[in-house]
Design a protein around this motif. Structure first.
Motif, PDB file in Angstrom:
ATOM      1  N   ALA A 105       0.829  -1.208   0.000  1.00 24.98           N
ATOM      2  CA  ALA A 105       0.000   0.000   0.000  1.00 24.98           C
ATOM      3  C   ALA A 105       0.867   1.263   0.000  1.00 24.98           C
ATOM      4  O   ALA A 105       0.543   2.239  -0.678  1.00 24.98           O
ATOM      5  N   THR A 106       1.956   1.239   0.731  1.00 23.62           N
ATOM      6  CA  THR A 106       2.862   2.387   0.773  1.00 23.62           C
ATOM      7  C   THR A 106       3.500   2.611  -0.587  1.00 23.62           C
ATOM      8  O   THR A 106       3.554   3.730  -1.090  1.00 23.62           O
ATOM      9  N   ILE A 107       3.970   1.552  -1.198  1.00 26.32           N
ATOM     10  CA  ILE A 107       4.600   1.654  -2.515  1.00 26.32           C
ATOM     11  C   ILE A 107       3.587   2.099  -3.560  1.00 26.32           C
ATOM     12  O   ILE A 107       3.906   2.887  -4.453  1.00 26.32           O
ATOM     13  N   ALA A 108       2.344   1.647  -3.434  1.00 28.47           N
ATOM     14  CA  ALA A 108       1.296   2.013  -4.404  1.00 28.47           C
ATOM     15  C   ALA A 108       0.997   3.511  -4.396  1.00 28.47           C
ATOM     16  O   ALA A 108       0.529   4.050  -5.395  1.00 28.47           O
ATOM     17  N   ARG A 109       1.278   4.207  -3.293  1.00 31.95           N
ATOM     18  CA  ARG A 109       1.036   5.655  -3.229  1.00 31.95           C
ATOM     19  C   ARG A 109       2.093   6.447  -4.008  1.00 31.95           C
ATOM     20  O   ARG A 109       1.867   7.587  -4.376  1.00 31.95           O
ATOM     21  N   ILE A 110       3.245   5.850  -4.248  1.00 29.08           N
ATOM     22  CA  ILE A 110       4.318   6.510  -5.001  1.00 29.08           C
ATOM     23  C   ILE A 110       3.932   6.461  -6.476  1.00 29.08           C
ATOM     24  O   ILE A 110       3.521   5.410  -6.968  1.00 29.08           O
ATOM     25  N   PRO A 111       4.041   7.552  -7.205  1.00 26.72           N
ATOM     26  CA  PRO A 111       3.703   7.513  -8.633  1.00 26.72           C
ATOM     27  C   PRO A 111       4.438   6.375  -9.350  1.00 26.72           C
ATOM     28  O   PRO A 111       5.650   6.205  -9.184  1.00 26.72           O
ATOM     29  N   ALA A 112       3.696   5.596 -10.122  1.00 25.61           N
ATOM     30  CA  ALA A 112       4.245   4.406 -10.778  1.00 25.61           C
ATOM     31  C   ALA A 112       5.467   4.717 -11.639  1.00 25.61           C
ATOM     32  O   ALA A 112       6.387   3.893 -11.729  1.00 25.61           O
ATOM     33  N   ALA A 113       5.522   5.885 -12.239  1.00 27.75           N
ATOM     34  CA  ALA A 113       6.653   6.254 -13.083  1.00 27.75           C
ATOM     35  C   ALA A 113       7.958   6.360 -12.291  1.00 27.75           C
ATOM     36  O   ALA A 113       9.039   6.330 -12.873  1.00 27.75           O
ATOM     37  N   ARG A 128      12.858  -0.874  -6.023  1.00 29.01           N
ATOM     38  CA  ARG A 128      13.427   0.381  -5.545  1.00 29.01           C
ATOM     39  C   ARG A 128      12.815   1.546  -6.300  1.00 29.01           C
ATOM     40  O   ARG A 128      12.025   1.372  -7.208  1.00 29.01           O
ATOM     41  N   MET A 129      13.247   2.729  -5.927  1.00 29.97           N
ATOM     42  CA  MET A 129      12.869   3.915  -6.682  1.00 29.97           C
ATOM     43  C   MET A 129      13.601   3.869  -8.025  1.00 29.97           C
ATOM     44  O   MET A 129      14.731   3.411  -8.103  1.00 29.97           O
ATOM     45  N   ARG A 130      12.955   4.363  -9.063  1.00 35.40           N
ATOM     46  CA  ARG A 130      13.599   4.436 -10.373  1.00 35.40           C
ATOM     47  C   ARG A 130      14.693   5.498 -10.312  1.00 35.40           C
ATOM     48  O   ARG A 130      14.532   6.540  -9.677  1.00 35.40           O
ATOM     49  N   SER A 131      15.817   5.220 -10.961  1.00 32.69           N
ATOM     50  CA  SER A 131      16.899   6.195 -10.983  1.00 32.69           C
ATOM     51  C   SER A 131      17.518   6.255 -12.370  1.00 32.69           C
ATOM     52  O   SER A 131      17.426   5.303 -13.156  1.00 32.69           O
ATOM     53  N   THR A 132      18.144   7.377 -12.645  1.00 32.49           N
ATOM     54  CA  THR A 132      18.854   7.599 -13.896  1.00 32.49           C
ATOM     55  C   THR A 132      20.260   8.060 -13.534  1.00 32.49           C
ATOM     56  O   THR A 132      20.419   9.051 -12.812  1.00 32.49           O
ATOM     57  N   ASP A 133      21.249   7.336 -14.015  1.00 35.19           N
ATOM     58  CA  ASP A 133      22.652   7.680 -13.711  1.00 35.19           C
ATOM     59  C   ASP A 133      22.891   7.830 -12.214  1.00 35.19           C
ATOM     60  O   ASP A 133      23.473   8.826 -11.764  1.00 35.19           O
ATOM     61  N   ASN A 134      22.443   6.863 -11.430  1.00 37.51           N
ATOM     62  CA  ASN A 134      22.606   6.819  -9.970  1.00 37.51           C
ATOM     63  C   ASN A 134      21.777   7.855  -9.216  1.00 37.51           C
ATOM     64  O   ASN A 134      21.863   7.951  -8.005  1.00 37.51           O
ATOM     65  N   ARG A 135      20.966   8.616  -9.894  1.00 37.79           N
ATOM     66  CA  ARG A 135      20.180   9.674  -9.263  1.00 37.79           C
ATOM     67  C   ARG A 135      18.715   9.272  -9.220  1.00 37.79           C
ATOM     68  O   ARG A 135      18.120   8.935 -10.244  1.00 37.79           O
ATOM     69  N   CYS A 136      18.124   9.311  -8.035  1.00 36.39           N
ATOM     70  CA  CYS A 136      16.707   9.005  -7.885  1.00 36.39           C
ATOM     71  C   CYS A 136      15.902   9.953  -8.770  1.00 36.39           C
ATOM     72  O   CYS A 136      16.121  11.170  -8.772  1.00 36.39           O
ATOM     73  N   ASP A 137      14.970   9.413  -9.520  1.00 34.62           N
ATOM     74  CA  ASP A 137      14.169  10.224 -10.435  1.00 34.62           C
ATOM     75  C   ASP A 137      13.242  11.206  -9.711  1.00 34.62           C
ATOM     76  O   ASP A 137      12.744  12.149 -10.316  1.00 34.62           O
ATOM     77  N   ALA A 138      13.042  11.017  -8.416  1.00 32.03           N
ATOM     78  CA  ALA A 138      12.210  11.949  -7.655  1.00 32.03           C
ATOM     79  C   ALA A 138      13.001  13.166  -7.171  1.00 32.03           C
ATOM     80  O   ALA A 138      12.410  14.146  -6.729  1.00 32.03           O
ATOM     81  N   LEU A 139      14.325  13.119  -7.284  1.00 29.04           N
ATOM     82  CA  LEU A 139      15.151  14.243  -6.850  1.00 29.04           C
ATOM     83  C   LEU A 139      15.059  15.380  -7.851  1.00 29.04           C
ATOM     84  O   LEU A 139      15.200  15.187  -9.053  1.00 29.04           O
ATOM     85  N   THR A 140      14.827  16.571  -7.350  1.00 31.81           N
ATOM     86  CA  THR A 140      14.797  17.768  -8.197  1.00 31.81           C
ATOM     87  C   THR A 140      15.980  18.656  -7.834  1.00 31.81           C
ATOM     88  O   THR A 140      16.509  18.572  -6.721  1.00 31.81           O
ATOM     89  N   GLY A 141      16.377  19.507  -8.745  1.00 28.69           N
ATOM     90  CA  GLY A 141      17.440  20.462  -8.471  1.00 28.69           C
ATOM     91  C   GLY A 141      18.827  19.932  -8.749  1.00 28.69           C
ATOM     92  O   GLY A 141      19.008  18.904  -9.407  1.00 28.69           O
TER      93      GLY A 141
END
Length: 103
Positions: free
Chosen positions: A35-43, A51-64
């Protein structure tokens, strides 16, 4: 030379972001229920790797920009592993060193 970390109050996560850019294998889901994971946007969820999706070792949810100004696009929904990383703890200091940020 004193390797002791400054007090946690001196570390500002919103001007760092190193922990969210350190390794593609982190953040890996550990204690989260479905249920906790389902609240995170699927993308932003890498179901195959648990795990969280990442690009080049960077979590895709990180901004800035790491070391300048960062934020989490899903801060209120972030997984337990993200909540467990605390300013100035071992994981924080390892990530900060990796990016050449003061420890």
């Amino acid at each position: 030379m004193n390797d002791a970390a400054p007090p946690a109050a001196e570390f500002d996560c919103q001007s760092c972001g190193a922990c969210c850019s350190y390794a593609a294998d982190w953040p890996r889901f550990t204690l989260e229920d479905d249920a906790t994971i389902a609240r995170i946007p699927a993308a932003l969820v890498d179901d195959e790797r648990g795990r969280m999706r990442s690009t080049d070792n960077r979590c895709d949810a990180l901004t800035g920009q790491v070391g300048r100004a960062t934020g989490c696009a899903i801060y209120a929904l972030r997984p337990d592993v993200c909540r467990a990383c605390l300013p100035g703890d071992d994981a924080c200091l390892i990530a900060r060193r990796h990016f050449g940020l003061p420890v």
